[in-house]
Design an enzyme around this catalytic site. Sequence first.
Site, PDB file in Angstrom:
ATOM      1  N   HIS A   1     -53.160 -95.486  -1.104  1.00 28.04           N
ATOM      2  CA  HIS A   1     -51.834 -96.108  -1.024  1.00 28.04           C
ATOM      3  C   HIS A   1     -51.018 -95.936  -2.303  1.00 28.04           C
ATOM      4  O   HIS A   1     -49.842 -96.304  -2.340  1.00 28.04           O
ATOM      5  CB  HIS A   1     -51.977 -97.600  -0.710  1.00 28.04           C
ATOM      6  CG  HIS A   1     -52.436 -97.847   0.698  1.00 28.04           C
ATOM      7  ND1 HIS A   1     -51.575 -98.191   1.712  1.00 28.04           N
ATOM      8  CD2 HIS A   1     -53.662 -97.743   1.264  1.00 28.04           C
ATOM      9  CE1 HIS A   1     -52.253 -98.309   2.844  1.00 28.04           C
ATOM     10  NE2 HIS A   1     -53.524 -98.047   2.597  1.00 28.04           N
TER      11      HIS A   1
ATOM     12  N   ASP B   1     -44.365 -95.526  -7.965  1.00 25.91           N
ATOM     13  CA  ASP B   1     -44.743 -96.297  -6.782  1.00 25.91           C
ATOM     14  C   ASP B   1     -45.235 -95.316  -5.718  1.00 25.91           C
ATOM     15  O   ASP B   1     -44.527 -94.356  -5.401  1.00 25.91           O
ATOM     16  CB  ASP B   1     -43.515 -97.055  -6.248  1.00 25.91           C
ATOM     17  CG  ASP B   1     -43.874 -98.382  -5.604  1.00 25.91           C
ATOM     18  OD1 ASP B   1     -45.009 -98.512  -5.109  1.00 25.91           O
ATOM     19  OD2 ASP B   1     -43.017 -99.291  -5.587  1.00 25.91           O
TER      20      ASP B   1
HETATM   21  C1  GDG Z   1     -48.973-100.584  -2.293  1.00 26.57           C
HETATM   22  C2  GDG Z   1     -48.371 -99.425  -3.090  1.00 26.57           C
HETATM   23  C3  GDG Z   1     -47.210 -98.638  -1.016  1.00 26.57           C
HETATM   24  C4  GDG Z   1     -42.262-108.552  -1.398  1.00 26.57           C
HETATM   25  N1  GDG Z   1     -41.677-109.731  -1.729  1.00 26.57           N
HETATM   26  C5  GDG Z   1     -42.029-110.610  -0.777  1.00 26.57           C
HETATM   27  C6  GDG Z   1     -42.826-109.953   0.156  1.00 26.57           C
HETATM   28  N2  GDG Z   1     -42.972-108.705  -0.260  1.00 26.57           N
HETATM   29  C7  GDG Z   1     -43.720-107.686   0.485  1.00 26.57           C
HETATM   30  C8  GDG Z   1     -42.774-106.652   1.005  1.00 26.57           C
HETATM   31  C9  GDG Z   1     -43.658-105.416   1.114  1.00 26.57           C
HETATM   32  C10 GDG Z   1     -44.802-105.706   0.132  1.00 26.57           C
HETATM   33  O1  GDG Z   1     -44.656-107.044  -0.320  1.00 26.57           O
HETATM   34  C11 GDG Z   1     -44.723-104.838  -1.087  1.00 26.57           C
HETATM   35  O2  GDG Z   1     -45.022-103.523  -0.686  1.00 26.57           O
HETATM   36  P1  GDG Z   1     -44.727-102.279  -1.625  1.00 26.57           P
HETATM   37  O3  GDG Z   1     -44.969-101.057  -0.836  1.00 26.57           O
HETATM   38  O4  GDG Z   1     -43.331-102.377  -2.117  1.00 26.57           O
HETATM   39  O5  GDG Z   1     -45.705-102.412  -2.879  1.00 26.57           O
HETATM   40  P2  GDG Z   1     -47.304-102.701  -3.166  1.00 26.57           P
HETATM   41  O6  GDG Z   1     -47.671-104.093  -2.836  1.00 26.57           O
HETATM   42  O7  GDG Z   1     -47.499-102.294  -4.569  1.00 26.57           O
HETATM   43  O8  GDG Z   1     -48.084-101.723  -2.149  1.00 26.57           O
HETATM   44  C12 GDG Z   1     -47.033 -99.008  -2.492  1.00 26.57           C
HETATM   45  C13 GDG Z   1     -47.956 -99.727  -0.277  1.00 26.57           C
HETATM   46  O9  GDG Z   1     -49.181-100.095  -0.934  1.00 26.57           O
HETATM   47  C14 GDG Z   1     -48.293 -99.300   1.152  1.00 26.57           C
HETATM   48  O10 GDG Z   1     -49.023 -98.117   1.162  1.00 26.57           O
HETATM   49  O11 GDG Z   1     -45.917 -98.495  -0.441  1.00 26.57           O
HETATM   50  O12 GDG Z   1     -46.496 -97.894  -3.191  1.00 26.57           O
HETATM   51  O13 GDG Z   1     -48.217 -99.769  -4.475  1.00 26.57           O
HETATM   52  O14 GDG Z   1     -44.182-105.281   2.410  1.00 26.57           O
HETATM   53  O15 GDG Z   1     -42.267-107.119   2.228  1.00 26.57           O
HETATM   54  N3  GDG Z   1     -43.335-110.538   1.245  1.00 26.57           N
HETATM   55  C15 GDG Z   1     -43.031-111.855   1.429  1.00 26.57           C
HETATM   56  N4  GDG Z   1     -42.259-112.581   0.541  1.00 26.57           N
HETATM   57  C16 GDG Z   1     -41.748-111.975  -0.561  1.00 26.57           C
HETATM   58  O16 GDG Z   1     -41.062-112.641  -1.348  1.00 26.57           O
HETATM   59  N5  GDG Z   1     -43.502-112.486   2.514  1.00 26.57           N
END
Ligand code: GDG
Length: 486
Positions: free
Chosen positions: A179, A390
């Site tokens: 990921h 990212d």
């Molecule tokens: C890893 C990789 C890759 C955010 N604020 C709130 C909230 N979120 C949720 C978002 C999103 C998730 O958190 C964050 O996902 P990301 O993809 O931006 O980042 P990572 O957690 O680092 O994920 C990344 C991912 O895996 C998938 O393969 O894209 O690059 O680092 O879904 O919605 N959720 C809630 N409240 C918030 O305030 N409920």
Amino acid sequence: MSSVQHAKPGEPLIVVSNRLPYNLPSASGSGTPRRNVGGLVNAVEPALAARGGLWVGWDGSVLPNLAAVDASLAGPRRWVSPEGVEFLGAPLTERELARYYHGFCNAALWPLFHDFIGKVRYLPEEYALYERVNRRMAEVVLAQAGPASRIWVHDFHLMRVPAILRELGFRGLINFFLHIPFPPGEIFRTLPWRDQLLSGLLAADGVAFHHERYRENFVRTAQGLVPLDVVPLGKQIGLVGSTGTSWASVSPIGIDVEDFERLAGDPAVIARSRRIRSAHGERRLLFAADRLDYTKGIRKRFHALERLFDLRPDLVGRADFVTVVVPSRHQVEEYRSLKRDVDREVGRINGERGEDGWLPIHYRYRALDRRELVAHYLAADVALVTPLRDGMNLVASEFVASRVDGDGALVLSEFAGVSDRLPGAMLVNPYDVDGVAAAIAHALDMSESERRGRMAQMRRRVRALTAVSWADDCLSSPGACAEGAA
Ligand code: GDG
């Protein structure tokens, strides 16, 4: 390559990841499971709900020693979510939590794979516990698997699992999905346990990445460290070694588009987004949401905001930046120190820039619930997604999926894996604070027709790639190739 294939009878799917989407009831100490926030769980859960299958992972429980772990594994640890996904939890010991998870995973692999080599800490004892937890997860999975099972291993926490499964005698298909980025060879090669991790991955039939660049890094690194023949076949690259072939592929992750569209069309969420807007009066609304992480570029974004107010004094008192920072990894000192820096920067900027009745930054240090998050996506004029690095980034796609009104602009880092999938975004180099400030200004000044045109372009791309189509792509292609090569 991707034909839709839901779980075949006789090919039960077992997903294994470090974290489950919930801390299971027994681990959270109450009858109610607690939801975890993170990109992996948000993408894998809808995919698994659609296909059916079992999900194995750490359930949030932390026990004093191995005897307690063994006793706990002998008891019932299953739970079925309201979406019908079945979970099987495994505990960690206190030492494992500290040294495997907060140590090797979050203080060695995470910075290494995101190219933050200066933050990397290599400790043999932490690697030893990484190996031990990977073995436990492999054993728990194997106890559930039949000869026809397919095992889908997720992310950097469990890179040894495919090799351990093979060592324990599993002969079925193994897929691995990373990921986060795979770093360039010269960075990966600094890892003292590089051979173990590489052989861990190469034991899988399919190893998939979000982006072509990450696959390239992986293939070149593997070629440099292990005797291999590299055999391109269609969209895949076969790495043929002495123990078999592993197919490297690129399968960018998607989101549960329907769910975001449904929430964005919900009258209560729309009403909430209007209340958010009216709380900010006539002021323009900039919005960001990230886990607290140095890869997400939170501090650099604040500096870009300051530059924005320098370059465009007309925006002083006329633009609010709402930034949600979700607490993450607070047991790791690096993250506690980042939290202190973020708090200080917010205080400093609001102190230096605020005026009567106006503060530039509205800081929330907590996770919003999903409906509240979508209400903010809907209320924003501009979303700022500016990570320094990212793997993919789901927030950008979620913002676009939520904009069923067709409006809203996105400022997006070129170092997010998703950047070349969203041609309508304003792409920025997050290290170039002047450039980011100029892009925000442009996003705020854009005509409505330009904004809508860009958003329409992005919505087409986001709707074409969902969590379910991603899982289908990951699970159909490597299996087909592995069978073809056998
Ligand atoms: C890893 C990789 C890759 C955010 N604020 C709130 C909230 N979120 C949720 C978002 C999103 C998730 O958190 C964050 O996902 P990301 O993809 O931006 O980042 P990572 O957690 O680092 O994920 C990344 C991912 O895996 C998938 O393969 O894209 O690059 O680092 O879904 O919605 N959720 C809630 N409240 C918030 O305030 N409920």
